[in-house]
Design an enzyme around this catalytic site. Structure first.
Site, PDB file in Angstrom:
ATOM      1  N   CYS A 121       0.818  -1.228   0.000  1.00 16.66           N
ATOM      2  CA  CYS A 121       0.000   0.000   0.000  1.00 16.66           C
ATOM      3  C   CYS A 121       0.845   1.270   0.000  1.00 16.66           C
ATOM      4  O   CYS A 121       0.330   2.359  -0.239  1.00 16.66           O
ATOM      5  CB  CYS A 121      -0.935   0.005   1.200  1.00 16.66           C
ATOM      6  N   HIS A 262      -3.398   6.973   3.661  1.00 14.73           N
ATOM      7  CA  HIS A 262      -3.791   5.724   2.990  1.00 14.73           C
ATOM      8  C   HIS A 262      -5.209   5.348   3.407  1.00 14.73           C
ATOM      9  O   HIS A 262      -5.574   5.431   4.577  1.00 14.73           O
ATOM     10  CB  HIS A 262      -2.808   4.619   3.384  1.00 14.73           C
ATOM     11  N   ASN A 292     -10.012  -0.657   0.447  1.00 12.52           N
ATOM     12  CA  ASN A 292      -8.566  -0.473   0.374  1.00 12.52           C
ATOM     13  C   ASN A 292      -8.087  -0.939  -1.004  1.00 12.52           C
ATOM     14  O   ASN A 292      -8.154  -2.124  -1.317  1.00 12.52           O
ATOM     15  CB  ASN A 292      -7.914  -1.302   1.493  1.00 12.52           C
TER      16      ASN A 292
END
Ligand code: ACO
Length: 334
Positions: A121, A262, A292
């Protein structure tokens, strides 16, 4: 690393197919209420069969190139941040170059450096650091940074602890050393990792997965995660990395126009905002709509924030991320 470095184009691609929490209620024992309360996520987008990370990535790339007014022939480097590449080989970067029509016969003898990298990520943050390094070494470089993920291809839709969390998407930026058409300067970046925590998040399918033809795919093919340990690490690492980059650039929280962390979980986003002590109106979140999407969350969030009028060229923006590895990092745009 002194040469200035600018983002001059930004684009994103969201697959049209939507999977809501109610859709997931039909697959595993879960509820819209549980998912919303624990994660903030309401829906995520998933790629259609036959459409891959490179296809979504090339759409985002075209949008970024259009905005930058840059033709594919001008690109010198293609870096693709992904933990769900189309193949282990060839790289998704080479696939994207091919789809953009860049080849050895397109006029530049194929002089485009193409590579994928995996910082999970944190990929977009790591990629901006890479782009800064390239521009410092080659001030004429034209870097296409694509963050693209097909996480639905490694999501175990029988595991309720992970399948509610992830989605597919791509984002891209064009980065160069000239301020022609600049949207933001990449003022600073900081990247970190702790490999002793590699067991906290895993996505199988690499060479550690011993699969023979005819074998049934095992659980190690899919995403696995120690949720609460990741949660705690995420809050601590993103808070500390954000404080560190602001301090070393002499930028106060009050001077920041927007904070884009994030997008993994709304509770993580809120916890980081609170620990930093930043005005909650400056904390951007769109995890509700996409889940996500790993490396893609930051450029997708930038594009959404811009569409909503919350992000404009020249604004002071702090990006921060964390992910498998573990990796984490921050970028300051101005
Ligand atoms: N629906 C209903 N119940 C569920 C679900 C679900 N989808 N998932 C778990 N539960 C249950 C558990 O089984 C547990 O039940 P029990 O108490 O009877 O054992 C209970 O809910 C609580 O589970 P926890 O795991 O303790 O829930 P938590 O509040 O920690 O939330 C979550 C879990 C959302 C995964 C959270 O820990 C989290 O967001 N962690 C961070 C994940 C992350 O950000 N990963 C990003 C990196 S991914 C990458 O890099 C590719």
């Amino acid at each position: 690393m002194n040469h200035p470095c600018y983002i001059c184009g930004l684009g994103s691609c969201i697959p049209p197919r939507v999977m809501t929490n109610h859709d997931l209620e039909k697959l595993v024992e879960t509820s819209d209420e549980w998912i919303t309360t624990r994660t903030g996520i309401k829906e995520r987008h998933v790629l259609e069969d036959g459409v891959n990370a490179s296809d979504c990535g090339v759409s985002a790339a075209r949008a970024a190139l259009d905005e930058a007014g840059v033709s594919p022939e001008e690109i010198t480097h293609i870096f693709v941040a992904t933990c769900t590449p189309d193949y282990l080989c060839p790289s998704t970067a080479c696939l994207i170059a091919g789809k953009l029509g860049i080849s050895a016969s397109s006029g530049r003898m194929g002089r485009v450096m193409c590579m994928d990298f995996n910082a999970a990520c944190t990929g977009f943050v790591y990629g901006l650091e890479l782009a800064r390094d390239v521009v410092a070494a080659h001030p004429d470089a034209m870097v296409l940074l694509v963050a693209t993920e097909a996480l639905s291809r490694r999501t175990n839709f029988t595991d309720r602890t992970t399948c509610v969390l992830f989605g597919d998407a791509a984002g891209a930026v064009v980065v160069r050393g000239s301020d022609k058409g600049a949207l933001w300067q990449v003022r600073d970046s900081v990247c970190s990792s702790d490999g002793s925590l590699h067991d906290l998040i895993k996505i199988g399918g690499g060479s550690a997965c011993h699969v023979k033809e005819g074998d049934v795919i095992g659980a190690d093919w899919f995403i696995s995660m120690q949720g609460m340990a990741v949660f705690k690490h995420a809050v601590r690492s993103m808070t500390e990395e954000s404080q560190s980059i602001l301090a070393r650039n002499g930028v106060s929280l009050e001077e920041l126009d927007l904070f884009i962390p994030h997008q993994a979980n709304l509770r993580i986003i809120k916890a980081v905002g609170e620990r930093l002590g930043i005005d909650e109106n400056k904390v951007f979140a769109n995890v509700q709509h996409y889940g996500n999407t790993s490396a893609a969350t930051l450029p997708v969030a930038m594009e959404d924030a811009r569409r909503l009028g919350l992000l404009r060229p020249g604004m002071k923006v702090l990006l921060t991320s964390f992910g498998g590895g573990m990796t984490w990092g921050s970028v300051l745009l101005a």
